[in-house]
Design an enzyme around this catalytic site. Structure first.
Site, PDB file in Angstrom:
ATOM      1  N   MET A   1       0.851  -1.199   0.000  1.00  0.00           N
ATOM      2  CA  MET A   1       0.000   0.000   0.000  1.00  0.00           C
ATOM      3  C   MET A   1       0.873   1.230   0.000  1.00  0.00           C
ATOM      4  SD  MET A   1      -2.956   1.408   0.056  1.00  0.00           S
ATOM      5  CE  MET A   1      -3.991   0.016   0.402  1.00  0.00           C
ATOM      6  N   CYS A   2       0.518   2.157  -0.863  1.00  0.00           N
ATOM      7  CA  CYS A   2       1.263   3.407  -0.942  1.00  0.00           C
ATOM      8  C   CYS A   2       0.285   4.556  -1.063  1.00  0.00           C
ATOM      9  CB  CYS A   2       2.202   3.399  -2.149  1.00  0.00           C
ATOM     10  SG  CYS A   2       3.407   2.054  -2.129  1.00  0.00           S
ATOM     11  N   GLY A   3       0.814   5.760  -0.900  1.00  0.00           N
ATOM     12  CA  GLY A   3       0.025   6.957  -1.120  1.00  0.00           C
ATOM     13  C   GLY A   3       0.567   7.713  -2.310  1.00  0.00           C
ATOM     14  N   THR A  57       4.283   7.905  -0.874  1.00  0.00           N
ATOM     15  CA  THR A  57       4.563   7.316   0.429  1.00  0.00           C
ATOM     16  C   THR A  57       4.494   5.799   0.285  1.00  0.00           C
ATOM     17  OG1 THR A  57       2.258   7.241   1.185  1.00  0.00           O
ATOM     18  CG2 THR A  57       3.467   9.302   1.508  1.00  0.00           C
ATOM     19  N   ASN A  83       0.649   2.741  -6.594  1.00  0.00           N
ATOM     20  CA  ASN A  83      -0.017   2.205  -5.409  1.00  0.00           C
ATOM     21  C   ASN A  83      -0.730   0.930  -5.835  1.00  0.00           C
ATOM     22  OD1 ASN A  83      -1.435   1.676  -3.040  1.00  0.00           O
ATOM     23  ND2 ASN A  83      -3.103   3.043  -3.608  1.00  0.00           N
TER      24      ASN A  83
END
Length: 601
Positions: A1-3, A57, A83
């Protein structure tokens, strides 16, 4: 999971710095392990100065080391914010390298737009992305065809064009625009050398990026042999076909409460579906790094004890080492409205004799505070974990009872409303509240044995059974369709459900659960699983000649029995807001419906 956070700005249409800073903070909750910013300034062929800002992120979920983002090739200057997860589709995929590295390497080898689109449409897995191709000054962005990852865009007339994994609710009239979910209907592109449109004559309903129009490459149902031709026409191919519309010729049944005899075709379907779904689970629990002590769970199941989630738990058991536990996250809420209804029902009963009153007082004294959390999902959850312990006694099953007092639910209510934004209905909040507290993972284990121990799940990967009901006839609307129009109407209703999966609430669920630095994965929505199910005759997936608890999701019920889950195979569908008791938590607005907008406080 990323932003993901991206902005395209000009001197005339700049970034709102306050909003940008807030979005950076919100995206960091999604990816607490690493954050990076990359900025590029270019002048396009219209001599317009453009500022491109890429902020990513990262939540570390694969490989030995954290993979920095945005990915940027030092030679080409191409930039990727990613993401998602790649579980298949790209031949060069090596899980240990991490999805962003593999995807960036593959995109760098794509020399044309058709090749770029071909790479993106071939990915098996959930994703949202932004990709800048420097040589042609084009930006590509979008979501996978089922919309399993969140991506929002900012529709504005006076500020920068922005994309973000999570949005910021409007707090005053000076806010720069309106956040909306990017439709999961294709891949979008922005040609930075394209003409700046006349703002008064814009059509098509799409936002503009600093006056530049957006182009859509739509997802389309296409035969495999026609995929290249459709790419040349600017269309992407769904990785699965339309439903098998062959109608069965079956005789009426005499006993709708008896499980049907398993014939040869059903036996093959059970075997094949177990294999396909099992492979989907395997890919989603493999290669998760051990970030904490080895004795802690790496995987948790959003667990109501229902048919879908208990099958996922039993399959995950086959692919995770027996030495590590699996967390089963079961959430229940104190609901003053339902408690009040129980109290009123009790008070309407006939007066009791003194002896009966004394016995009741003793019984009430023995009740613990937990009794108000004996919701439907709590009871089926307890039964479900006992069945799992019976078929897999060597596994440690942490049944995490997450009890949410009304006061705590109200304390976090506004934060949950902000995270589910831009969705804003009563039903959205009921579901989002259950998912937010469940994914937080703070509760107690061994509570049923009166040895309750505080426990917080550290598992970063959550498995959800979402997608089973849509494809296997789990909703009451499927039974209504069959009642009104037999098999033909049932096929149409199921096709409609598959078509609108991407338009439903996966983006909301992604935003809610990632707020705790967790990633939710949907084995039933693997495109390999969807592809297999779409090809099967309707009567193998659901047979609504049979009554509730037998006919709907009949294939999955047979799989459950093959896995040893005999009791769970009879469980009915129950929406989470009713199973966990988040629906209408106060008695203030009894006329309030799920589709109504939330009242502003």
């Amino acid at each position: 999971m990323c932003g993901i956070l991206f902005a395209l700005a000009t001197q005339e249409q700049p970034i709102c710095q306050t909003e940008w800073d807030t979005l950076k903070e919100l995206n960091t909750r999604r990816g607490p392990d690493l954050q990076n910013l990359r900025q590029i300034h270019i002048s396009n062929c219209n001599k317009q100065g453009l500022d491109l800002s890429f902020f990513s992120t990262v939540l570390h979920l694969r490989g030995a080391a954290v993979v920095p983002q945005p990915r940027c090739d030092p030679n080409t200057k191409n930039t990727l914010c990613w993401n998602g997860e790649i579980f298949g589709g790209i031949e060069a995929f090596i899980s240990a390298k991490g999805s962003p590295i593999v995807l960036m390497d593959t995109l760098e080898n794509a020399s044309t737009e058709i090749e770029i689109l071909s790479v993106l449409q071939s990915i098996e897995g959930p994703f949202a992305f932004v990709y800048y191709r420097a040589s042609v000054r084009k930006i590509y962005f979008g979501r996978d065809c089922l919309g399993r990852r969140s991506l929002l865009w900012l529709r504005t007339e006076k500020g920068a064009f922005m994309l973000s994994s999570v949005g910021k609710p409007k707090t005053n009239q000076d806010d720069s625009g309106v956040w909306e979910e990017v439709p999961a209907n294709g891949i979008y592109s922005i040609d930075l050398d394209g003409d700046v449109l006349d703002r008064q004559n814009q059509s098509g309903g799409l936002p503009r990026a600093c006056g530049i129009s957006l182009h859509l490459f739509p997802w389309t149902y296409v035969a495999k042999k026609d995929k290249l031709d459709m790419l040349k026409q600017g269309k992407l191919s769904f990785p699965f076909p339309r439903l098998n519309a062959t109608l069965p010729n079956l005789e009426p049944i005499t006993d709708a409460d008896t499980e049907p005899v398993i014939d040869q075709s059903m036996q093959k379907a059970i075997r094949d579906f177990t294999s396909v779904l099992g492979e989907s689970v395997k890919r989603r629990v493999a290669d998760i790094p051990y970030l904490d002590a080895k004795g802690q769970a790496r995987v948790a199941i959003l667990f109501s004890g229902g048919l879908d989630c208990i099958c996922l738990a039993a399959l995950a058991n086959q692919y995770l080492p027996l030495t590590e536990p699996i967390d089963l996250l079961n959430v229940a809420f104190e609901n003053p409205r339902s408690e009040k209804a129980k109290s009123q029902k009790s008070s309407n009963k006939k007066p009791k004799k003194k002896k009966e009153e004394a016995e009741e007082q003793v019984g009430a004294a023995e009740l613990t505070e937990r009794s108000i959390y004996d919701t439907p999902d709590r009871l089926t959850g307890r039964a479900g974990v006992q069945e799992l312990r019976r078929i897999a006694p060597d596994r440690t099953w942490n049944f995490v009872e997450i009890n949410v007092p009304y006061s705590e639910a109200m304390e976090h209510r506004q934060r949950i409303i902000d995270r589910m934004f831009p969705l804003d209905t009563v039903m959205d909040l009921s579901i989002a509240m259950a998912f937010w507290f469940a994914s937080r993972g703070k509760g107690a284990v061994d509570a049923a044995a009166n040895q309750a121990t505080d426990y917080e799940s550290r598992a970063r990967v959550l498995l959800s059974g979402l997608g089973a009901d849509e494809q296997l006839g789990g909703y009451s609307r499927h039974r209504e369709a069959y009642r009104h129009g037999s098999w033909e109407r049932l096929v149409q209703e199921t096709q409609l459900d598959v078509d609108r999966i991407s338009k439903r609430n996966l983006g909301r669920d992604d935003r809610i659960m990632s707020d705790h630095g967790k990633e939710v994965r949907f084995p039933f929505l693997s495109t390999c699983v969807v592809d297999w199910l779409c090809k099967q005759p309707i009567q193998l997936k659901m047979d609504l000649r049979y009554n509730r608890g037998i006919g709907e999701k009949i294939l999955l019920r047979h799989v459950a029995r093959e896995l040893g889950l005999v009791n769970a195979s009879r469980n009915w569908k129950r929406a989470i807001q009713f199973g966990a008791k988040t629906a209408k938590m106060t008695g203030a607005s009894r006329s309030e419906k799920g589709q109504h907008k939330l009242m502003q406080e």
